[in-house]
Design an enzyme around this catalytic site. Sequence first.
Site, short mmCIF file in Angstrom:
data_model
loop_
_atom_site.label_atom_id
_atom_site.label_comp_id
_atom_site.label_asym_id
_atom_site.label_seq_id
_atom_site.Cartn_x
_atom_site.Cartn_y
_atom_site.Cartn_z
N SER A 15 45.54 -27.86 -27.01
CA SER A 15 45.41 -28.52 -25.67
C SER A 15 44.44 -29.34 -25.51
CB SER A 15 45.28 -27.34 -24.66
OG SER A 15 46.24 -26.11 -25.08
N HIS A 45 51.96 -31.45 -28.15
CA HIS A 45 51.40 -30.28 -27.21
C HIS A 45 52.53 -30.00 -26.09
CE1 HIS A 45 48.86 -29.39 -23.51
NE2 HIS A 45 48.81 -28.51 -24.26
N GLU A 105 53.68 -33.58 -24.96
CA GLU A 105 52.46 -34.55 -25.23
C GLU A 105 52.51 -34.84 -26.81
OE1 GLU A 105 49.26 -35.05 -21.68
OE2 GLU A 105 49.23 -33.27 -23.12
N ASN A 129 46.01 -32.45 -19.12
CA ASN A 129 44.97 -31.56 -18.89
C ASN A 129 43.84 -32.45 -18.49
OD1 ASN A 129 46.33 -29.25 -19.44
ND2 ASN A 129 45.76 -28.89 -21.62
#
Length: 545
Positions: A121, A142, A154, A192
């Site tokens: 992440s 991801h 992702e 994120n």
Amino acid sequence: MAASLNKVGVVGLGTMGAGIAEVLARSGLDVVGVEVGDEALKRGRGHLENSTGRAVKRGKLSAEEQQAILDRITLSTSFGALSDCDLVIEAVPEQLQLKRRVFEQLDEVCRADAVLATNTSSLSVTEIAVSTNRPEQVVGVHFFNPAPVMRLVEIIHSVLTRPEALSVVQGLVERLGKVGVTVGDRAGFIANRLLFGYLNQAAAMYDAGHASREDIDAAMKATGLPMGPLTLMDLIGLDVSLEVCEAIYRETRNRRHAPAPILRQMVTAGLLGRKTGRGFYSYDEPAATAEAEPAGAPPRVGVVGSGPLAVALISGCLRAGADVRFVAGDAEKADAVRTALEQPVEGGTELGLLADCDLIVEAVAEDTSVKRSLFAAVDDVAKPGAVLATTTTTVPVIEVAAATDRPQDVIGLNLPDPAGELVEIAATVVTAPEVVRRAAEYVAALGRRPVHCRDRAGFIVDALRVPYLNDAVRMLETGYADADSIDAAMRYGCGYPIGPVADLDRLGLGHAVEVLRALYTEYREPAYAPAPLLEELFTAGRTFR
Ligand SMILES: NC(=O)c1ccc[n+]([C@@H]2O[C@H](COP(=O)([O-])OP(=O)(O)OC[C@H]3O[C@@H](n4cnc5c(N)ncnc54)[C@H](O)[C@@H]3O)[C@@H](O)[C@H]2O)c1
């Protein structure tokens, strides 16, 4: 490079690995799942059986389909089982050294043409890739939690990744029916990086005593988010949140990601969120459901102004059955208000109309001197004890309050969505607690949901939302990701009803610039300075799309 994918390996069958293995098997691929030991393998099998079992119970999968999915997954505790996989996805815990060790092992056992992918992440895909002898075949992939449900993936390339390796993963993501966005290797990628700036700021806002945890969460939820930021951090885990913020901060040195002190303190104290029973909230005992207080009689409301916000306020009062009157700047504007309301309402151009109102709300131009002189005049006509409210979000409420002889009776009142339920009530350093209490009662009696905060630029919603939008513009202007990818990442990865770029166009660039300027003036925080691209488009009178 393998031309077509038949067999895919997954290393680590925890929360993410088991979900990824399920998604792969559901699409008809053969899957090899590898765990550290027998216990962990058993746990992994349990995750797979439970998750697919739930789908059967909900009628989303037949028992035969469940069996077919489980039959396609081979489980092992030996990395050797991965030797004939076309692609292997690593999903072990988020520790760089561990991941590097796993990749060294994969490099040894996997076919020379196999693509190796990491589900990290926040760690650097490049740092993981260079632990192998085939860094050009290493890609980030991801997935979001829960992998079978969340649509975003992702896809991350390093400066070394070969296009062929990237297209193997892009093809897989498409086959799985997910929304793939491809970006370079920056800490936090898109989702994120944008999400944790906002979450971290929410933690800091709570830490500073700006508003209660319930009000911060309720305010943000009212903007259409699936949950409030503090509830979300409890769900993600405060330890994970701290780690992600640290990883992004290490790369950017942007204070927006420097973990809020309260995060570290809670993690040190073992308060990690839902998984330990306590984080920002306590989960040990069922939450006491507060008896809803019966709403009192609606107040008599006076609205000053004639723009869309004034009209929304007046019609809200009418819907709630309140006695409402308005004061507009001139006769023409008063007529325009009546036309917009499509019903007769008491109103005119004389402030004297407000003399017997319990609550007087100003919704005139967002200009300090206009608001100050208006409040000085309202002060002369309002009855003693009336609550005086200004709808500003960018002029400090105290500046308006100080123009009256009764600053203790003045509050800030903001409707982030004029047609919505939420009303933010800001108290200044001199507002009387009794006035705040009465203001909340009035707001509730008008059928809206009050939340409380201090007199700070942006109240709760704008203070948290607009800097996040600004972060998205900065990401856009650096060329890291395009507008569609950024919007898709937040919608499909974080469940936002609208992506940040589209949200800016919807809210108006001018509003965003105004809020950012107010925040910057107040805090001098570099991240709050409007992104140059935002200022530029605003000045040019353009939108993003
Ligand atoms: N949990 C999330 O919300 C989430 C979301 C997206 C990405 N991620 C990322 O996914 C990865 C895994 O996270 P998670 O939440 O699934 O963790 P987890 O702790 O639930 O699962 C990790 C699994 O890896 C196994 N494992 C440990 N060492 C291993 C080894 N050497 N070989 C094989 N298996 C090993 C563990 O036994 C465990 O089952 C992390 O990089 C994390 O950052 C997590």
